[in-house]
Design an enzyme around this catalytic site. Sequence first.
Site, PDB file in Angstrom:
ATOM      1  CB  ILE A  30      -0.948  -0.016   1.212  1.00 60.34           C
ATOM      2  CG1 ILE A  30      -2.007  -1.104   1.033  1.00 60.34           C
ATOM      3  CG2 ILE A  30      -1.602   1.347   1.417  1.00 60.34           C
ATOM      4  CD1 ILE A  30      -2.836  -1.379   2.273  1.00 60.34           C
ATOM      5  CG  ASP A  76      12.246   0.560  12.097  1.00 61.91           C
ATOM      6  OD1 ASP A  76      11.123   1.012  12.416  1.00 61.91           O
ATOM      7  OD2 ASP A  76      12.539  -0.646  12.187  1.00 61.91           O
ATOM      8  CE1 TYR A 168      -1.700  -5.207  11.075  1.00 62.49           C
ATOM      9  CE2 TYR A 168      -4.004  -5.741  10.663  1.00 62.49           C
ATOM     10  CZ  TYR A 168      -2.834  -5.093  10.293  1.00 62.49           C
ATOM     11  OH  TYR A 168      -2.817  -4.332   9.148  1.00 62.49           O
ATOM     12  CE  LYS A 172      -2.442  -1.535  10.870  1.00 60.87           C
ATOM     13  NZ  LYS A 172      -1.644  -0.460  10.253  1.00 60.87           N
ATOM     14  CB  VAL A 201      -5.282  -4.927   0.598  1.00 58.78           C
ATOM     15  CG1 VAL A 201      -4.464  -4.418  -0.578  1.00 58.78           C
ATOM     16  CG2 VAL A 201      -6.479  -4.026   0.855  1.00 58.78           C
ATOM     17  CB  THR A 203       0.000  -6.021   0.910  1.00 62.03           C
ATOM     18  OG1 THR A 203      -0.252  -6.730   2.141  1.00 62.03           O
ATOM     19  CG2 THR A 203      -1.091  -4.987   0.680  1.00 62.03           C
TER      20      THR A 203
END
Length: 264
Positions: A30, A76, A168, A172, A201, A203
């Site tokens: 993305i 980073d 995760y 988010k 998506v 990726t």
Amino acid sequence: MTFTPPTATDPTQEGPHNGPVLVTGGTSGIGLATAEAVARTGRPVVVIGRSLERCRIAERQLHLAHPGEHAALVGDTTDPDALADAVHLAAERWGPVTGLVTAAGRLARGSVLALSPEDFRAALDTNVIGTWLAIRAVLPGMLAAGHGRIVTIGSVLGSTGAPERSGYAATKGAVAALTRSAALEVAGTGVTVNCVAPGPVRTPMNEADGATDAAAQAAFTAKVPVGRWGRPEDVAHAVLPLLAARSSFTTGAVVHVDGGYTAQ
């Protein structure tokens, strides 16, 4: 209340709106698709990635998207010095950063009981603290210029959750909360802060997590009303309008780009 169309002297239409855009995690997925889309508009783009090889490839692709001034730096997003270097480079070459996209991300796969503290902390560092540090790095220049567009990259899992994705999803969800709070802090300054939250998506990160497995593909596709996985370009097309000068009245929003996943 009477609507007055923007005029040529409307302050939301003029000013340092074509300044450089910084994209963290801009060397793949993305992030790279968004960086290329921004480059095609003619704006300078600076991307940060952890791999020297990917940075070199990304820089070539940015020049192919739109010949001009672009840069890719190894760094980073959890390192404040790397972010400061990117902001300084952009300012020296093209002026203050007026656009930011925080696309750097890390998965944390596993149930509440199975996920290791180390993996959870790594995802928190990249997804949450990295996003916060990137916003902190660009915000002083944006406030001084009286203009800025910040777009964080969240996930539908920040709203819905999912088995085996507790860590995760938590990171988010934090990105969405950070976005809303930052938007309120700078409201009225000319700086907007919004979040784009993708659904499934294709990726490199998701492919490494099983997106190439036929059963996993079928399971995900069955849950998406439009009947397919998203593409990085689908997300980039949602980010672009939020980086535009005319997007001055949208702030604190979380925009789902998920093929209808969260509409069910």
